[in-house]
Design a protein around this motif. Sequence first.
Motif, mmCIF file in Angstrom:
data_model
loop_
_atom_site.group_PDB
_atom_site.id
_atom_site.type_symbol
_atom_site.label_atom_id
_atom_site.label_comp_id
_atom_site.label_asym_id
_atom_site.label_seq_id
_atom_site.Cartn_x
_atom_site.Cartn_y
_atom_site.Cartn_z
ATOM 1 N N LEU A 263 43.625 53.761 42.981
ATOM 2 C CA LEU A 263 45.084 53.873 43.042
ATOM 3 C C LEU A 263 45.561 54.088 44.473
ATOM 4 O O LEU A 263 46.571 53.504 44.888
ATOM 5 C CB LEU A 263 45.563 55.009 42.143
ATOM 6 N N LEU A 264 44.853 54.910 45.226
ATOM 7 C CA LEU A 264 45.228 55.138 46.628
ATOM 8 C C LEU A 264 45.084 53.865 47.457
ATOM 9 O O LEU A 264 45.933 53.575 48.310
ATOM 10 C CB LEU A 264 44.382 56.260 47.232
ATOM 11 N N ALA A 265 44.030 53.092 47.201
ATOM 12 C CA ALA A 265 43.834 51.834 47.930
ATOM 13 C C ALA A 265 44.973 50.863 47.624
ATOM 14 O O ALA A 265 45.541 50.244 48.540
ATOM 15 C CB ALA A 265 42.483 51.219 47.571
ATOM 16 N N LEU A 266 45.334 50.739 46.356
ATOM 17 C CA LEU A 266 46.441 49.867 45.970
ATOM 18 C C LEU A 266 47.743 50.350 46.592
ATOM 19 O O LEU A 266 48.537 49.547 47.099
ATOM 20 C CB LEU A 266 46.559 49.813 44.444
ATOM 21 N N PHE A 267 47.967 51.643 46.575
ATOM 22 C CA PHE A 267 49.160 52.247 47.180
ATOM 23 C C PHE A 267 49.250 51.893 48.671
ATOM 24 O O PHE A 267 50.299 51.464 49.154
ATOM 25 C CB PHE A 267 49.091 53.764 46.974
ATOM 26 N N LEU A 268 48.142 52.046 49.383
ATOM 27 C CA LEU A 268 48.143 51.758 50.824
ATOM 28 C C LEU A 268 48.310 50.270 51.118
ATOM 29 O O LEU A 268 49.050 49.895 52.027
ATOM 30 C CB LEU A 268 46.863 52.292 51.465
ATOM 31 N N ILE A 269 47.631 49.420 50.368
ATOM 32 C CA ILE A 269 47.758 47.969 50.575
ATOM 33 C C ILE A 269 49.193 47.519 50.314
ATOM 34 O O ILE A 269 49.775 46.759 51.099
ATOM 35 C CB ILE A 269 46.748 47.205 49.689
ATOM 36 N N ALA A 270 49.776 47.995 49.227
ATOM 37 C CA ALA A 270 51.160 47.641 48.910
ATOM 38 C C ALA A 270 52.113 48.174 49.978
ATOM 39 O O ALA A 270 53.077 47.499 50.357
ATOM 40 C CB ALA A 270 51.546 48.178 47.535
ATOM 41 N N ALA B 10 51.321 50.667 42.911
ATOM 42 C CA ALA B 10 51.819 49.527 43.688
ATOM 43 C C ALA B 10 53.300 49.699 44.014
ATOM 44 O O ALA B 10 53.733 49.465 45.154
ATOM 45 C CB ALA B 10 51.581 48.227 42.921
ATOM 46 N N SER B 11 54.080 50.135 43.025
ATOM 47 C CA SER B 11 55.510 50.325 43.236
ATOM 48 C C SER B 11 55.776 51.411 44.281
ATOM 49 O O SER B 11 56.605 51.235 45.178
ATOM 50 C CB SER B 11 56.173 50.694 41.911
ATOM 51 N N ALA B 12 55.080 52.519 44.160
ATOM 52 C CA ALA B 12 55.254 53.600 45.136
ATOM 53 C C ALA B 12 54.875 53.120 46.535
ATOM 54 O O ALA B 12 55.551 53.453 47.517
ATOM 55 C CB ALA B 12 54.421 54.814 44.733
ATOM 56 N N GLY B 13 53.814 52.333 46.635
ATOM 57 C CA GLY B 13 53.418 51.799 47.934
ATOM 58 C C GLY B 13 54.466 50.883 48.527
ATOM 59 O O GLY B 13 54.769 50.945 49.725
ATOM 60 N N VAL B 14 55.045 50.022 47.692
ATOM 61 C CA VAL B 14 56.097 49.112 48.168
ATOM 62 C C VAL B 14 57.286 49.908 48.691
ATOM 63 O O VAL B 14 57.806 49.642 49.777
ATOM 64 C CB VAL B 14 56.523 48.140 47.048
ATOM 65 N N TRP B 15 57.715 50.904 47.923
ATOM 66 C CA TRP B 15 58.875 51.690 48.356
ATOM 67 C C TRP B 15 58.558 52.517 49.604
ATOM 68 O O TRP B 15 59.420 52.685 50.465
ATOM 69 C CB TRP B 15 59.378 52.586 47.226
ATOM 70 N N ALA C 179 59.893 57.531 41.511
ATOM 71 C CA ALA C 179 59.624 56.961 40.185
ATOM 72 C C ALA C 179 58.193 56.440 40.100
ATOM 73 O O ALA C 179 57.511 56.646 39.094
ATOM 74 C CB ALA C 179 60.613 55.837 39.886
ATOM 75 N N GLY C 180 57.725 55.772 41.147
ATOM 76 C CA GLY C 180 56.352 55.278 41.155
ATOM 77 C C GLY C 180 55.333 56.391 41.085
ATOM 78 O O GLY C 180 54.357 56.314 40.329
#
Length: 155
Positions: free
Chosen positions: A9-16, A93-98, A128-129
């Motif tokens: 989840l952290l990797a996805l968050f950072l990539i996003a 992913a959403s939190a990373g984008v924001w 929200a993410g």
Amino acid sequence: MKPTRVWDLLALFLIAGVASWILVRVLYGQLPPIPIYAGASLYPIAGIELIAALMIRARINDHRIGDGPRQLHPITAARAVALAKASALVGAASAGVWLGFLLWVFPQRSNLRAAVSDSPGAIVGLVAGVLLVAAALWLEHCCKTPDDPPDEPAH
């Protein structure tokens, strides 16, 4: 099924977040204004997952698992785990984008009026993410089978 790994989840968050920051940096002038409710669609999903987690946890703790009325069907628990895993990924992913959006917008607040008005919507989306990830991980945790009590020695 293995539990969701926080590192994934952290990797996805950072990539996003990095991808979003790059895109916003290049395309910010072409983006529409971000309303305050832009990321708010994840709040009801997080709430539903939190309620589901509490209901599932109560039934598992009361050993009400099976086909009968007011019991938790094992397939329902498996579906809840699948929902939780998918929601955790969407939330990360959403939190990373924001966050990527905010990392570009916040320093621009003194120069761009649009950055000031876009910030609250991005903050709402980021929160929200994060809440969706937390609710999803809690739902997944609540779907675990309880530990079996130790065997009683024969007297």
